[in-house]
Design an enzyme around this catalytic site. Structure first.
Site, PDB file in Angstrom:
ATOM      1  N   LYS A  82      44.270  67.770  30.111  1.00 44.56           N
ATOM      2  CA  LYS A  82      43.494  67.249  29.792  1.00 44.56           C
ATOM      3  C   LYS A  82      42.654  67.674  29.026  1.00 44.56           C
ATOM      4  O   LYS A  82      42.365  68.616  28.295  1.00 44.56           O
ATOM      5  CB  LYS A  82      42.617  67.687  31.111  1.00 44.56           C
ATOM      6  CG  LYS A  82      43.056  67.890  32.537  1.00 44.56           C
ATOM      7  CD  LYS A  82      42.414  68.067  33.865  1.00 44.56           C
ATOM      8  CE  LYS A  82      42.683  67.703  34.840  1.00 44.56           C
ATOM      9  NZ  LYS A  82      42.463  66.865  35.033  1.00 44.56           N
ATOM     10  N   ARG A  91      48.988  64.795  44.287  1.00 38.22           N
ATOM     11  CA  ARG A  91      49.591  64.637  45.836  1.00 38.22           C
ATOM     12  C   ARG A  91      51.641  64.920  45.550  1.00 38.22           C
ATOM     13  O   ARG A  91      51.779  64.711  46.594  1.00 38.22           O
ATOM     14  CB  ARG A  91      49.784  62.753  44.691  1.00 38.22           C
ATOM     15  CG  ARG A  91      51.119  62.169  43.348  1.00 38.22           C
ATOM     16  CD  ARG A  91      49.664  60.990  43.259  1.00 38.22           C
ATOM     17  NE  ARG A  91      48.383  61.168  42.358  1.00 38.22           N
ATOM     18  CZ  ARG A  91      47.884  60.387  41.869  1.00 38.22           C
ATOM     19  NH1 ARG A  91      48.414  59.256  41.908  1.00 38.22           N
ATOM     20  NH2 ARG A  91      46.550  60.026  41.875  1.00 38.22           N
TER      21      ARG A  91
HETATM   22  N1  BES Z   1      42.609  67.554  40.344  1.00 34.64           N
HETATM   23  C1  BES Z   1      42.064  66.557  39.318  1.00 34.64           C
HETATM   24  C2  BES Z   1      40.914  66.032  40.084  1.00 34.64           C
HETATM   25  C3  BES Z   1      40.044  65.638  39.274  1.00 34.64           C
HETATM   26  C4  BES Z   1      39.489  65.633  38.484  1.00 34.64           C
HETATM   27  C5  BES Z   1      39.323  66.095  40.237  1.00 34.64           C
HETATM   28  C6  BES Z   1      38.164  65.730  37.584  1.00 34.64           C
HETATM   29  C7  BES Z   1      37.596  66.731  39.608  1.00 34.64           C
HETATM   30  C8  BES Z   1      37.296  66.622  38.476  1.00 34.64           C
HETATM   31  C9  BES Z   1      44.060  66.069  39.422  1.00 34.64           C
HETATM   32  O1  BES Z   1      44.429  66.777  39.866  1.00 34.64           O
HETATM   33  C10 BES Z   1      44.160  64.921  38.972  1.00 34.64           C
HETATM   34  O2  BES Z   1      43.895  65.478  37.198  1.00 34.64           O
HETATM   35  N2  BES Z   1      43.701  63.242  38.805  1.00 34.64           N
HETATM   36  C11 BES Z   1      43.919  62.105  37.834  1.00 34.64           C
HETATM   37  C12 BES Z   1      44.577  61.834  38.164  1.00 34.64           C
HETATM   38  C13 BES Z   1      45.253  60.224  37.096  1.00 34.64           C
HETATM   39  C14 BES Z   1      46.127  60.983  35.839  1.00 34.64           C
HETATM   40  C15 BES Z   1      45.994  59.442  38.573  1.00 34.64           C
HETATM   41  C16 BES Z   1      42.245  62.013  37.204  1.00 34.64           C
HETATM   42  O3  BES Z   1      41.688  62.018  38.353  1.00 34.64           O
HETATM   43  O4  BES Z   1      42.577  61.753  36.405  1.00 34.64           O
HETATM   44 MN    MN Z   2      45.367  66.729  37.562  1.00 29.65          MN
END
Ligand code: BES
Ligand code: MN
Ligand code: ZN
Length: 527
Positions: free
Chosen positions: A265, A339
């Site tokens: 990230k 997931r």
């Molecule tokens: N924990 C995150 C989701 C999240 C991101 C919650 C920002 C709140 C704020 C999750 O594990 C994640 O990173 N999801 C990705 C999925 C994507 C790679 C398909 C996302 O939402 O960017």
């Molecule tokens: Mn994630």
């Protein structure tokens, strides 16, 4: 904060000694010649006070009122939502002051029911929560005691007790959500579950890497690979119902820190990924409330917990792993890790032959885009379950909104190298994540709550909200009465009857977390 319920009529509340008397004033106040009613009428007529939700008028050492400070606060027509707005405003006004003992007066509300009571107590508990775990100078909380004054304590008692139990659950969820990742590791979360097991009817079993490997949780293990912190799989159970009664299973995403892994990230706001275990925290919070309220039903809590880190050993985009269900997964993006841990927990849930399984997860940024911070995303293949959860959300002011699950949304999850891919492009990200989970939920009524937008606040007010503990507890309690009816259904009535006459029931016990089948027998480890 300690809560106490008291019958205090309008006249009597004037003589109640306290640091602050918060009076909830509806549009429609019955006539009276007591000091409080006279004050409320005079303040309204002068135009200095409006009875709109959250409008305040403060007074100090008022003649005829024993309280040091009086805060009149409007509640409009007196809905639960308005009560919440009013209490938040009043508690905000007291913040930073010296008040230690507050009286929250609901005696002027005409049809104050359990919903108003809960709104008032939960808002008060919320305001009284303060984080201190990692601060060197701990300021003891000023506000220590709240007396809730009502026209009839006998009538309000049940609602009051439910609300106080809920406040404890919400506070626990907030606390674990707020703790930084180095103070809330998977091992520490397991320790919190063990603490909960000290409450009546709650048991905890903790599985470590060896046990999880034995169960074949290849997907969960894949996420944990990149971290030095060992994973934990937490199994909580609350046994309040009959033995033969099918439990509700709550599954909470327990990623104690989500860097994204190799699909790392960006740095900005990455600290907020310590909140990626808020689903797990909400399960702990719900169990805290169950331990307090002791309802008649069975509940299982499952928490797959680990960190998502980049490392030489970490999973790489394109890696294929085998989940506990046997389905193979192509991990195209290591940041879609929630997931991957949830799917194995959902497969594990099958052994309980559950009445319903609800997973709770900070799953997608896409859900934040779709619904913001107001409502959690609700996905369910079962209309009755979806309705129950929606209703529980409305009743507890912890809202959610149903989202679609059309099969066409799963198209993008197709993989050339595995049974399914873990991502499906940017469009409809919250839905495609839910479609992935749905593949592992065919054996029971299932719902998924995406709490990415509601579990915590960013910015100056950064912190966990404790959501959706109120929704979950509301849902569970609404089905506690139902538990007795389930026992009357043909199959379980038979079991109960046989139990009375001994013998046969022993052949058909509900599968226990602690009585795993020989194939998957595992030993528990210390947290
Ligand atoms: N924990 C995150 C989701 C999240 C991101 C919650 C920002 C709140 C704020 C999750 O594990 C994640 O990173 N999801 C990705 C999925 C994507 C790679 C398909 C996302 O939402 O960017
Ligand atoms: Mn994630
Ligand atoms: Zn995550």
């Amino acid at each position: 904060m300690d809560f106490e319920l008291k019958t205090l009529t309008r006249a009597r509340v004037c003589t109640e000694k306290c640091d602050a008397l918060v009076v909830l004033v509806p549009l429609d106040v019955a006539e009276g010649d007591d000091t409080l009613t006279v004050l409320v009428e005079a303040a309204t007529q002068s135009g200095d006070f409006e009875r709109k939700p959250g409008k305040l008028l403060q007074a100090y050492r008022t003649t005829g009122i024993a309280a040091t400070r009086v805060i009149l606060v409007g509640v409009g027509e007196g809905s639960a939502k308005n009560v919440r707005t009013a209490v938040i405003a009043a508690m905000g006004a007291l913040k930073g002051g010296n008040a230690q003992r507050v009286v929250l007066c609901l005696s002027l509300l005409k049809d104050a029911g359990a919903a108003q009571m809960q709104a008032a107590v939960v808002a008060c508990g919320d305001a009284a929560y303060s984080y201190s775990a990692t601060k060197s100078k701990v300021q003891p909380a000023k506000l220590q005691r709240a007396v809730v004054a009502v026209a009839s304590a006998a009538e309000a008692k049940a609602g009051f007790e439910k609300a106080v139990g809920l406040v404890k659950g919400i506070a626990l969820a907030k606390e674990w959500g707020n703790r930084p990742a180095n103070h809330a590791t998977p091992v520490m979360l397991a320790g919190a579950a063990r603490e909960l097991a000290k409450l009546p009817r709650i048991k905890a079993e903790i599985l470590g890497p060896k046990e999880v490997a034995k169960l074949g949780m290849g997907s969960f293990m894949a996420v944990a690979r990149g971290s030095e912190e060992p994973l934990r799989f937490i199994v909580l159970r609350y046994d309040g119902g009959l033995k033969a009664e099918a439990p509700v299973v709550l599954v909470g995403k327990g990623i104690t820190f989500d860097t994204g892994g190799i699909s790392i990230k960006p740095a900005s706001e990455m600290d907020e990924m310590k909140f990626d275990m808020c689903g797990a925290a909400s399960v702990l919070g719900a169990f805290r409330a169950l331990g307090e309220l002791q309802p008649k039903l069975n509940v299982i809590g499952l928490i797959p917990s680990c960190e998502n880190m980049p490392d030489g050993k970490a999973i790489k985009p394109g890696d294929v792993v085998t989940s506990m269900s046997g389905q193979t997964i192509e991990i195209l993006n290591t940041d879609a890790e929630g997931r991957l841990v949830l799917c194995d927990a959902l497969t594990y849930a099958e052994r309980f032959k559950p009445r319903a399984v609800v997973d709770i997860a900070t799953l997608t940024g896409a859900c934040v885009v779709a619904l913001g911070a107001v409502r959690s995303g609700l996905f369910s293949s079962d209309d009755a379950l979806a309705q129950s959860l929606l209703k529980a959300g409305e009743n507890s002011l912890d809202l959610c909104w149903r989202m679609p699950l059309d099969d066409d949304y799963a198209d993008g999850l197709k993989s050339n190298f595995a049974d399914v891919a873990n991502v499906a492009g940017r469009a409809g990200g919250a839905v495609t994540a839910a479609k992935f989970l749905q593949r592992f939920s065919s054996k029971f009524p299932w719902a998924h709550l995406d709490i990415a937008g509601t579990a915590w606040k960013g910015g100056a007010a950064k912190g966990s909200t404790g959501r959706p503990v109120a929704l979950l507890v509301e849902y569970l309690l609404a089905h506690a009465g139902h538990a007795a009816q389930v026992a009357q259904s043909p199959v379980s009535a038979l079991l109960v009857k046989e139990k009375k006459g001994d013998a046969a029931v022993k052949k058909a016990p509900a599968k226990s977390a602690f009585k795993a089948s020989p194939k998957t027998r595992v030993k528990a480890v210390r947290p």
